[in-house]
Design a protein around this motif. Structure first.
Motif, short mmCIF file in Angstrom:
data_model
loop_
_atom_site.label_atom_id
_atom_site.label_comp_id
_atom_site.label_asym_id
_atom_site.label_seq_id
_atom_site.Cartn_x
_atom_site.Cartn_y
_atom_site.Cartn_z
N GLY A 33 -3.37 51.24 58.45
CA GLY A 33 -2.44 50.18 58.07
C GLY A 33 -1.52 49.80 59.22
N LYS A 34 -0.63 48.92 58.91
CA LYS A 34 0.31 48.38 59.89
C LYS A 34 1.53 49.30 59.97
N PRO A 35 2.12 49.46 61.17
CA PRO A 35 3.32 50.28 61.26
C PRO A 35 4.42 49.74 60.34
N GLU A 36 5.22 50.63 59.80
CA GLU A 36 6.29 50.21 58.89
C GLU A 36 7.31 49.33 59.59
N LYS A 37 7.61 49.65 60.83
CA LYS A 37 8.64 48.94 61.56
C LYS A 37 8.08 48.45 62.88
N PRO A 38 8.61 47.36 63.39
CA PRO A 38 8.12 46.88 64.68
C PRO A 38 8.50 47.85 65.81
N LEU A 39 7.69 47.84 66.84
CA LEU A 39 7.94 48.71 67.99
C LEU A 39 8.48 47.92 69.16
N SER A 40 9.20 48.61 69.99
CA SER A 40 9.60 48.08 71.29
C SER A 40 9.05 49.05 72.32
N THR A 41 8.77 48.53 73.51
CA THR A 41 8.19 49.34 74.57
C THR A 41 9.07 49.27 75.80
N LEU A 42 9.37 50.43 76.35
CA LEU A 42 10.09 50.52 77.62
C LEU A 42 9.06 50.84 78.70
N LEU A 49 6.85 53.83 77.07
CA LEU A 49 7.35 54.57 75.92
C LEU A 49 7.53 53.59 74.77
N HIS A 50 6.92 53.88 73.62
CA HIS A 50 7.04 53.04 72.43
C HIS A 50 7.96 53.73 71.44
N ALA A 51 8.79 52.93 70.77
CA ALA A 51 9.68 53.50 69.76
C ALA A 51 9.97 52.48 68.67
N GLY A 52 10.22 53.00 67.49
CA GLY A 52 10.67 52.17 66.38
C GLY A 52 12.15 51.87 66.55
N PRO A 53 12.67 50.93 65.80
CA PRO A 53 14.08 50.57 65.94
C PRO A 53 15.02 51.68 65.47
N THR A 54 16.15 51.76 66.12
CA THR A 54 17.20 52.67 65.70
C THR A 54 17.85 52.13 64.43
N ASN A 57 16.45 46.68 58.95
CA ASN A 57 16.67 46.44 57.53
C ASN A 57 15.48 45.68 56.95
N ASP A 58 14.28 46.20 57.18
CA ASP A 58 13.04 45.59 56.67
C ASP A 58 12.91 44.12 57.01
N GLY A 59 13.33 43.74 58.21
CA GLY A 59 13.19 42.36 58.67
C GLY A 59 14.29 41.42 58.20
N LYS A 60 15.27 41.95 57.48
CA LYS A 60 16.40 41.15 57.01
C LYS A 60 17.59 41.37 57.95
N PRO A 61 18.54 40.44 57.97
CA PRO A 61 19.71 40.60 58.84
C PRO A 61 20.48 41.89 58.57
N ILE A 62 20.99 42.47 59.64
CA ILE A 62 21.82 43.68 59.54
C ILE A 62 23.28 43.22 59.51
N ASP A 63 24.03 43.63 58.48
CA ASP A 63 25.43 43.20 58.39
C ASP A 63 26.29 43.93 59.42
N ILE A 160 21.38 39.50 63.60
CA ILE A 160 20.75 40.67 64.21
C ILE A 160 19.80 41.27 63.17
N ILE A 161 18.54 41.49 63.57
CA ILE A 161 17.53 41.98 62.63
C ILE A 161 17.12 43.42 62.95
N GLY A 162 17.09 43.78 64.22
CA GLY A 162 16.71 45.13 64.62
C GLY A 162 17.30 45.48 65.96
N VAL A 163 17.55 46.77 66.17
CA VAL A 163 18.11 47.23 67.45
C VAL A 163 17.37 48.50 67.85
N TRP A 164 16.90 48.53 69.11
CA TRP A 164 16.25 49.70 69.69
C TRP A 164 17.12 50.20 70.84
#
Length: 189
Positions: A33-42, A49-54, A57-63, A160-164
């Motif tokens: 299946g598809k990863p639960e969260k998007p990855l970012s690569t450094l 190095l690949h990592a999920g977001p720190t 919020n499931d693709g919704k804005p973070i308050d 803001i939707i995700g932060v790595w």
């Protein structure tokens, strides 16, 4: 020159086994299946190095409250040494990549280094999944550790939707700090 029947049979067997292995690999990959969260690569030099977001919020804005908590969690992870990290030298080049879904909404990346205590790795962009490679010398702090922040932000709304967070461990700074400490220790004796 003709090939023998045994050679043809052996080549055929290798092809069948290889095709079977590829088929099994594809089936396994599809079942994962598809990863639960998007990855970012450094990217640092030839290392990645690949990592999920720190924070995500499931693709919704973070308050704002969640963003503040995210920054505190990241600061604690920096202190505890638990952020995903790569070694870097000032002669390396550094880049950041994101999943296509992140690139479609918009993203930017920066470090807590450079001349203004913040160096841009990627300006706000959409559609592009990679920042390109930049010289590490202009992105690093003068200390041993530099934090890289990647932010998924909806370009239209500014949400803001995700932060790595990643950490760069400056191997050149570690050597400089040891050299600076050695003369100080000698003077105190």
């Amino acid at each position: 020159m003709s090939l023998s029947t045994r050679v043809i049979a052996a080549v055929g067997a290798v092809v069948v086994i290889g095709a079977g292995t590829v088929g099994i690999s594809i089936a396994h990959a599809n079942s994962e299946g598809k990863p639960e969260k998007p990855l970012s690569t450094l990217v640092v030099g030839r290392s990645t190095l690949h990592a999920g977001p720190t924070c995500y919020n499931d693709g919704k804005p973070i308050d704002e409250a969640a963003q503040t908590k995210c920054q505190k969690d990241a600061a604690a992870a920096v202190k505890g040494g638990t952020l995903p990290s790569l070694d870097v030298k000032v002669t390396d080049k550094i880049g950041v990549g994101v999943d296509p879904e992140v690139a479609d909404k918009g993203w930017f990346a920066f470090t807590d280094g450079g001349q203004q205590q913040r160096a841009t790795l990627a300006s706000t962009r959409t559609g592009s999944t990679f920042s390109g490679l930049l010289p590490a010398s202009g992105l690093l702090t003068t200390t041993e550790k530099t934090t890289v922040t990647v932010v998924e932000a909806n370009e239209k709304t500014g949400d803001i939707i995700g932060v790595w967070y990643f950490q760069l461990k400056n191997k050149d700074a570690a050597g400089q700090e040891q050299q600076q400490q050695a003369p100080q220790e000698q003077q105190s004796q």
